[in-house]
Design a protein around this motif. Sequence first.
Motif, PDB file in Angstrom:
ATOM      1  N   MET A   1       0.992  -1.370   0.081  1.00 45.18           N
ATOM      2  CA  MET A   1      -0.094   0.183  -0.084  1.00 45.18           C
ATOM      3  C   MET A   1       0.754   1.219   0.205  1.00 45.18           C
ATOM      4  N   ASP A   2       0.812   1.922  -0.936  1.00 45.41           N
ATOM      5  CA  ASP A   2       1.683   3.029  -1.212  1.00 45.41           C
ATOM      6  C   ASP A   2       1.588   4.114  -0.049  1.00 45.41           C
ATOM      7  N   CYS A   4       0.522   3.891   2.885  1.00 44.01           N
ATOM      8  CA  CYS A   4       0.477   3.232   4.348  1.00 44.01           C
ATOM      9  C   CYS A   4       1.727   3.378   5.322  1.00 44.01           C
ATOM     10  N   CYS A   7       3.696   0.185   5.793  1.00 42.39           N
ATOM     11  CA  CYS A   7       4.408  -0.357   4.654  1.00 42.39           C
ATOM     12  C   CYS A   7       5.568   0.440   4.195  1.00 42.39           C
ATOM     13  N   LYS A   8       5.691   1.699   4.371  1.00 43.47           N
ATOM     14  CA  LYS A   8       6.813   2.468   4.174  1.00 43.47           C
ATOM     15  C   LYS A   8       7.974   2.331   5.214  1.00 43.47           C
ATOM     16  N   ILE A  10       8.318  -0.692   6.442  1.00 39.48           N
ATOM     17  CA  ILE A  10       8.760  -2.111   6.224  1.00 39.48           C
ATOM     18  C   ILE A  10       9.898  -2.040   4.918  1.00 39.48           C
ATOM     19  N   LYS A  11       9.517  -1.195   3.864  1.00 40.55           N
ATOM     20  CA  LYS A  11      10.220  -1.025   2.934  1.00 40.55           C
ATOM     21  C   LYS A  11      11.629   0.045   2.974  1.00 40.55           C
ATOM     22  N   LYS A  44       4.097  -8.204   7.042  1.00 44.24           N
ATOM     23  CA  LYS A  44       4.797  -7.722   5.904  1.00 44.24           C
ATOM     24  C   LYS A  44       3.659  -7.539   5.071  1.00 44.24           C
ATOM     25  N   HIS A  45       2.839  -8.396   5.279  1.00 45.33           N
ATOM     26  CA  HIS A  45       1.553  -8.471   4.287  1.00 45.33           C
ATOM     27  C   HIS A  45       0.387  -7.497   4.585  1.00 45.33           C
ATOM     28  N   HIS A  46       0.364  -6.330   4.012  1.00 48.32           N
ATOM     29  CA  HIS A  46      -0.506  -5.448   4.273  1.00 48.32           C
ATOM     30  C   HIS A  46      -1.937  -5.990   4.451  1.00 48.32           C
ATOM     31  N   HIS A  98      -2.955  -0.806   9.602  1.00 43.43           N
ATOM     32  CA  HIS A  98      -2.180  -2.159   9.063  1.00 43.43           C
ATOM     33  C   HIS A  98      -1.769  -3.087  10.126  1.00 43.43           C
TER      34      HIS A  98
END
Length: 114
Positions: A1-2, A4, A7-8, A10-11, A44-46, A98
């Motif tokens: 998810m861009d 989130c 998610c950011k 985690i990346k 890690k899976h949103h 999340h």
Amino acid sequence: MDDCLFCKIIKGDIPSNKIYEDEDTYAFFDIHPQTRVHALVVSKHHIPDLGYNAELSDHELAACLRACAAVATQLGLAQGGYRVVNNCGKDACQTVQHLHFHILGGQQMAERMA
Ligand code: 5GP
Ligand code: ZN
């Protein structure tokens, strides 16, 4: 998810104090600790919250709880004990949509949850 936050994190697009990582989970210290030790374990899976658990495999779901225990051990909480909290939805005051679990410890907790 861009759009989130987690998610950011985690990346690596947003910095975090990483504690633990495996194929399915990522763990880091909460930016506003509620107890002496306060970590977050995120899938890690949103998915937005636990209510969407059918979108995770059994392996991914189990990995979250295994990571909670691993993080608690890594942080030295296993012997004294710790609390694992998941806030799901509005009434629980969930603020980041999340799936994540709070690891709370390092001190004696209140006997009952509010
Ligand atoms: P929730 O209220 O959704 O159960 O928990 C979200 C948690 O994420 C809160 O405890 C909050 O302090 C934490 N948090 C929010 N933004 C950030 C951030 O940018 N970095 C870190 N490390 N934690 C955050
Ligand atoms: Zn996300």
